[in-house]
Design an enzyme around this catalytic site. Structure first.
Site, PDB file in Angstrom:
ATOM      1  N   GLY A  60      28.995 -36.020 -24.091  1.00 25.09           N
ATOM      2  CA  GLY A  60      28.624 -35.329 -25.324  1.00 25.09           C
ATOM      3  C   GLY A  60      29.539 -35.726 -26.468  1.00 25.09           C
ATOM      4  O   GLY A  60      29.774 -36.918 -26.703  1.00 25.09           O
ATOM      5  N   THR A  95      28.352 -39.824 -19.523  1.00 27.76           N
ATOM      6  CA  THR A  95      28.264 -39.358 -20.908  1.00 27.76           C
ATOM      7  C   THR A  95      28.973 -38.015 -21.007  1.00 27.76           C
ATOM      8  O   THR A  95      28.876 -37.173 -20.114  1.00 27.76           O
ATOM      9  CB  THR A  95      26.794 -39.242 -21.356  1.00 27.76           C
ATOM     10  N   THR A 154      18.708 -32.072 -27.279  1.00 28.96           N
ATOM     11  CA  THR A 154      17.699 -32.429 -26.273  1.00 28.96           C
ATOM     12  C   THR A 154      17.381 -33.926 -26.338  1.00 28.96           C
ATOM     13  O   THR A 154      17.053 -34.441 -27.406  1.00 28.96           O
ATOM     14  CB  THR A 154      16.384 -31.641 -26.503  1.00 28.96           C
ATOM     15  N   ASP A 185       7.093 -30.922 -23.741  1.00 30.13           N
ATOM     16  CA  ASP A 185       8.186 -29.989 -24.032  1.00 30.13           C
ATOM     17  C   ASP A 185       7.667 -28.860 -24.929  1.00 30.13           C
ATOM     18  O   ASP A 185       7.102 -29.119 -26.001  1.00 30.13           O
ATOM     19  CB  ASP A 185       9.333 -30.713 -24.742  1.00 30.13           C
ATOM     20  N   ASN A 198      11.141 -40.100 -22.122  1.00 28.50           N
ATOM     21  CA  ASN A 198      12.139 -40.250 -23.194  1.00 28.50           C
ATOM     22  C   ASN A 198      12.883 -41.576 -23.073  1.00 28.50           C
ATOM     23  O   ASN A 198      13.083 -42.286 -24.064  1.00 28.50           O
ATOM     24  CB  ASN A 198      13.178 -39.115 -23.124  1.00 28.50           C
ATOM     25  N   ASP A 249      19.076 -39.143 -22.691  1.00 23.42           N
ATOM     26  CA  ASP A 249      17.982 -40.095 -22.430  1.00 23.42           C
ATOM     27  C   ASP A 249      18.004 -41.230 -23.448  1.00 23.42           C
ATOM     28  O   ASP A 249      17.738 -42.390 -23.108  1.00 23.42           O
ATOM     29  CB  ASP A 249      16.625 -39.373 -22.488  1.00 23.42           C
ATOM     30  N   ASP A 287      20.116 -30.600 -32.509  1.00 24.28           N
ATOM     31  CA  ASP A 287      19.363 -30.429 -31.253  1.00 24.28           C
ATOM     32  C   ASP A 287      19.787 -31.560 -30.304  1.00 24.28           C
ATOM     33  O   ASP A 287      19.509 -32.726 -30.571  1.00 24.28           O
ATOM     34  CB  ASP A 287      17.858 -30.501 -31.553  1.00 24.28           C
ATOM     35  N   LYS A 320      12.425 -36.730 -18.873  1.00 23.58           N
ATOM     36  CA  LYS A 320      13.515 -37.699 -18.960  1.00 23.58           C
ATOM     37  C   LYS A 320      12.999 -39.132 -18.841  1.00 23.58           C
ATOM     38  O   LYS A 320      13.514 -40.048 -19.479  1.00 23.58           O
ATOM     39  CB  LYS A 320      14.568 -37.394 -17.896  1.00 23.58           C
TER      40      LYS A 320
HETATM   41  O1  RIB Z   1      16.441 -34.738 -21.096  1.00 25.21           O
HETATM   42  C1  RIB Z   1      15.583 -33.980 -21.901  1.00 25.21           C
HETATM   43  C2  RIB Z   1      14.293 -33.754 -21.180  1.00 25.21           C
HETATM   44  O2  RIB Z   1      14.545 -32.961 -20.038  1.00 25.21           O
HETATM   45  C3  RIB Z   1      13.241 -32.999 -21.954  1.00 25.21           C
HETATM   46  O3  RIB Z   1      12.411 -33.835 -22.708  1.00 25.21           O
HETATM   47  C4  RIB Z   1      12.509 -32.234 -20.869  1.00 25.21           C
HETATM   48  O4  RIB Z   1      11.190 -32.607 -20.694  1.00 25.21           O
HETATM   49  C5  RIB Z   1      13.327 -32.410 -19.605  1.00 25.21           C
HETATM   50  O5  RIB Z   1      12.772 -33.329 -18.767  1.00 25.21           O
END
Ligand code: RIB
Length: 295
Positions: A214, A212, A241, A13, A43, A245, A239, A40
């Site tokens: 949020g 999900t 992100t 990332d 993670n 996952d 964040d 994903k």
């Molecule tokens: O879900 C978040 C992920 O989506 C990030 O880590 C990125 O790499 C994308 O795959």
């Protein structure tokens, strides 16, 4: 027997913090740049491993520095990487803009993630020995469909995060025991505007749907109807992100360890709420001790 096998993507990332997305033709300043192990699949594997599950990762990276970094990140969290294949294609990257409110926009360049389209013999054996097979849609659809058909025939429970959203063969949904879309993915997959209607509709094709939502928590549907809602844990996000996952990885890990659905959902909700208060994807995921302290 491994508890959880994750068939998924591994990306490096490349993360820029910026106040907003630029307009076409505009140049603007960001406030920071970081690189974080992501994808994903990676993670979810790391979230599950930090929660105490035994995890095997089936993926593909390039024979380059990013690939080495991702392999080492998985191994550092105890994820087995014998199924992480090295290919002559650059490692996948995700180009992530994290905006002022913690929301993100992501562009993925799949690279090595798209290079393998069929399961090799060792991966097939690994899948049939698992308790849970987990996948997302950053690897080729054929590969995921093949793995889910194999898992279903072997009695392995299957979990799919349908992200990035894309049209799916009905058979893949039928071979899915737990579908974990977010609201947008559920609406896109079902072709409906209301996310709860979408979750209910999808649950008449897949087994259980855990959508999900949020900051609105999650909704669980089965057999064409809503079963119950899961309350959110309200926090200030820096964040988001990797929050989905984290939720998926922790949910599957707890189920694989024999926990009830309700308790596993609660743990996944708490874990995701911790993840959004920290920067990055894999870097934001809590350990089980940190989750347990808040349960
Ligand atoms: O879900 C978040 C992920 O989506 C990030 O880590 C990125 O790499 C994308 O795959």
């Amino acid at each position: 027997m491994s508890s959880v096998v994750v068939l998924g993507s591994a990306n490096l990332d490349l993360v820029v913090r910026q106040p907003r997305l630029p307009q076409p033709g505009e140049t603007m300043f960001g406030s920071s740049f970081t690189t974080v192990p992501g994808g994903k699949g990676l993670n979810q594997a790391i979230a599950a491993a930090r929660t105490g599950a035994e995890v095997v990762f089936l993926g593909a990276v390039g024979r380059d520095a990013f690939g080495t970094q991702l392999r080492e990140a998985l191994q550092a969290d105890g994820v087995a990487t014998e199924g992480l294949i090295g290919v002559d294609v650059p490692t996948g990257t995700a180009h992530i803009a994290v905006l002022g409110d913690g929301e993100n926009s992501i562009v993925i360049v799949p690279g090595a993630n798209a290079a393998v389209r069929q399961l090799d013999k060792a991966s097939r054996v690994t899948i049939t020995r698992a308790r849970y097979l987990v996948a997302q849609l950053e690897r080729p659809l054929d590969l995921v469909s093949e793995a889910f058909a194999l898992a279903r025939a072997a009695g392995v429970r299957t979990v799919l995060t349908p992200a990035p959203a894309q049209p799916l063969e009905p058979l893949l949904l039928e071979n899915t025991d737990i579908l974990i879309p977010n609201s947008g993915e559920a609406c896109a997959l079902a072709g409906l505007d209301d996310d709860r209607d979408a979750a209910a509709a999808l649950s008449s094709m897949a087994g259980l749907v855990v959508m999900t939502r949020g900051p609105r928590g999650a909704t669980v549907a089965q057999g064409g109807g809503i079963l119950f809602d899961v309350a959110p844990r309200v926090v200030e996000a820096v964040d988001t992100t990797g929050a989905g996952d984290t939720f998926a990885g922790v949910l599957v890990a707890r189920l694989s360890l024999g926990e009830s659905l309700e308790r596993a959902l609660h743990a996944a909700t708490v874990a995701a709420s911790i993840a959004v208060t920290r920067p990055g994807a894999s870097t934001s995921m809590p350990t089980w001790t940190q989750v347990e302290a808040l349960l």
